[in-house]
Structure formats: structure tokens, C-alpha cells
Design a protein around this motif. Sequence first.
Motif: not given
Length: 452
Positions: A223-230, A236-241
Amino acid sequence: MIYEPYRNKTVEPIRLLTRSQRKTSIQAAHYNLFNLRSEDIYIDLLTDSGTGAMSDTQWSALMRGDESYAGSKSFFRLKEAVNSLLGFEYFIPAHQGRSAELVLMSHFVGKGQISPGNIHFDTTTAHIEFQGGTAKSFVIPEANDPDNMHPFKGNFDVEKLEGFLKTHSKNVSLVIATLTCNSGGGQPVSLENLKDVSRLCKQYGVQFFFDAARITENAYFIKTREAEYKKWTIRRILRACCDLADGLWMSAKKDGLGNIGGFIAVRNEGLYETLKKYTILFDGFPTYGGLAGRDLEVLAVGLKEATDIDYLRWRTGQVAQLGMWLEESGITCIKPFGGHGVYIDARRFMPQIPEDQFPGQALSVYGYIEGGIRSCEIGPILRGRDPKTGKHKPGLDLVRLAIPRRVYSMNHMRHVADTFIALKKSAGMLRGMKFTYEAPLLAHFSSKFDWA
Ligand code: F0G
């Protein structure tokens, strides 16, 4: 400055022994910090595993523990938490990470098989080797340079992995992404990199699993280092992984915010049925997997709490603050700072100490004598000897300051920083160490040392 998103409800007294008492206790422990009694330690940074503080909600959940041998309500509550957060349909508890590894590697790894990973954690490697297989690291080269500021130093070298799978995929059943990459300094893996590895695994017909011990810290870094997922939420990020993997296992003593526990989660029903048989053999009936019902309850709450953005900001911020204090004083640490601890480069701290006098072990011992701090050598002693050459396996010689979750204050961290800063001032006078007894297996835990 980052502020704690919680306040204390219970306290556990700790005390700093006098310097002469500390010298006596470390000598009696044969200069191996694993042999110290916890009551003789002021700040215990040996590990972030199972050492966290539970929330009031977790303590309340304990009372709901259903201790039925089979089909307990607590099992279904944890299963629901895993399903809803990670999206895997099938779930088996395990008493901790390495028992999940025993179950999985018993199924996936046979003699002569190779398991690629970014860098496997030691217990994972040990379980792969126990089944007659080999663990092979495919982390990007930037991971070996403490000063390189690559934001995802846990990433796979995708080209190298592809080259390997092209020729060896028939000997590979399982590719493992360790999130975050503990042996590389708690460094994260990007979502883009996980996508690439997942695509390769599908293309070459091999299973892709996560060693998910610190998967919410990894999600925070995405979330904090990968621009698209800010703008994405942690969930949501957990699920996408997780959508990219065939399954995962988790030592829930880390991001599960429990003091014990773990689990395996998979998508495929046939695989689940097969793994269950191993769980029954090693850990217990598959609705408890070696855990008490109350442990399952605690994890169901803890897993959700670990996705809280304020908690994750504080958690990673505390680690980074300690790292910055050390760096400002000229102490080289692995950068960027990882998710669960700060890793000091011991060779650069005391360049006069030869490598075979274990600067990492010596610095850990000095940290205890100077400030009552227990840390952990992550270097040649931990890695052990190469069975073919008899020499210590090569790599960095680090001291890991692993920070327990929700336990210590920023003032405690200030004391840790001041301790190592004081040592740095007299670094030229510090001495190395030698074995007085080298344990044949897992030398780290039971060897004995003295000053060289
Ligand atoms: N995988 C990773 C990435 C780990 O960090 C650990 C444990 C395990 C698996 C094994 O889990 O301890 O529950 O059996 N790491 C601890 C540490 C011991 O101090 O880093 P476990």
C-alpha cells in the motif's frame, strides 16, 4: 512522529539488572542468549514470534473457546475469518508454522525435488531437506546489499526463476513466497512480483504457496510503496495477493497476533483431504490441529486486528524509528527498514573482528551486557556449516532486533538505540567470540561460547 494506537490495561514489570549482574548471567549462559532467563532481560528482542500483547477483545474471546475435540465452534469462527480475509475455502489449524510445514512438505516434497523461493525461512528449508528435497533461493540481487534502497527486496528474480523452471519444472512441485522475507531482513514482496511468479507457476504447472507469517505487514508495504495500490484497503490488497496463490500456511504467532498457533489454507478440495491425513498423524483432529479452542478464538480476532491500518502504521513506524536512530549514529542497518525488526550489520559495526570470530554473536552479547537487551545473531552460527565443505555457509553477519507486537514503547526503543550507540563509540575495543562447544545440529540454540 508516530503515536501508539492503544493504551495499557495490564502491565508486566521488567527490570534492568546491574552491569555486574548482567555480566554474571551472560557468562553463566555460556554467552548464548537463548540460555538466559527472561527475568534477567530488560528488553527482549529475540523474536517477534508469539511474543506480542493481546488486545482486550482477544482476551474476551478466550472465554468463548469451545474445547470440543471435533467440530468446535471456535474452529468455525477461525475458518470464517480465514475465508473472509484470505479467500481460501479450505482451512486446517496447526500448532505453529513449522508443524504446518511438516504437513505440507510431507505431501509436496520428495527425494531429489527442488523448491524455489525468494528466501525460505530456516524451518522451511529444514522441512524440505527432511523430506529429501532442496530449497533454492531466487531473491533479487539487491537483497544482498544492505544499502540498496529497493522498496521490495523480498522480490523474486523472475527471469532467473523462469530460466530454472524451463529446465527443472518436472522436479518442482512447490514455489514458495515468504511474506515478508524474514531471512532477507523482513523485506516485502510487491504485488506485481507476486503476479509474475503466479503466472510462471501456472505456465509450468507448479503450485504457488505463501509462507504468510507476516502477510499483513507485507500488504502495508504494498500500500505504501507500490503506487497503483495506494488507495486500496489492506484487506483488498491481502485478498489480491491471496488470489494469486494455490494455498498458504501461516505461523499465526506473528501477524495472527497470537502467542501460539498457525494454519494451512488451500483452494482445492482434493489437496485439503490429503493434507488432513497428515494433520491427524502429526497435530491432531483437523478441527483443532494441536491448538486449544481458546487459541483458535484468539487468532480469529487477531487476524482481523492485524489488518487495521493504524496498527500497521504504528508497527512498521516503530521499527523504522529505531532503525533511523541507529543509522543517524553511523550504525549500518539493512535498509529500507523491514516490517518486524531492525537488522544491524555486525561486520561493519566492528570491522576489526575477523569473520571467524563471529561479530554478530559478539555484538548480541555486548547488547545484553551494555543495556540488558536480548537480540539474535542472524549470521554464520544461525546458517550453520555446509555439509560438503564443513565451512560456515556464506552471507551477511547480522544482529536482529525483532520487535514484539504492541509490547514496547518508543522510550524502550530509545533505550535500545542508546545502548547500541554507546557500544558504537567504543566499537574498536570490542572483542570477538569462539565456540567452547559447537552443537552438531542447529548450533544457534545450544552451542556455548567464550571471548576469543
Ligand atoms: N516462516 C517464517 C517466515 C518464520 O519467520 C517462522 C518463524 C516460521 C515460518 C516458523 O514458524 O516458529 O511458528 O514454527 N520465525 C520465528 C522468528 C521463529 O524468530 O523469526 P513457527
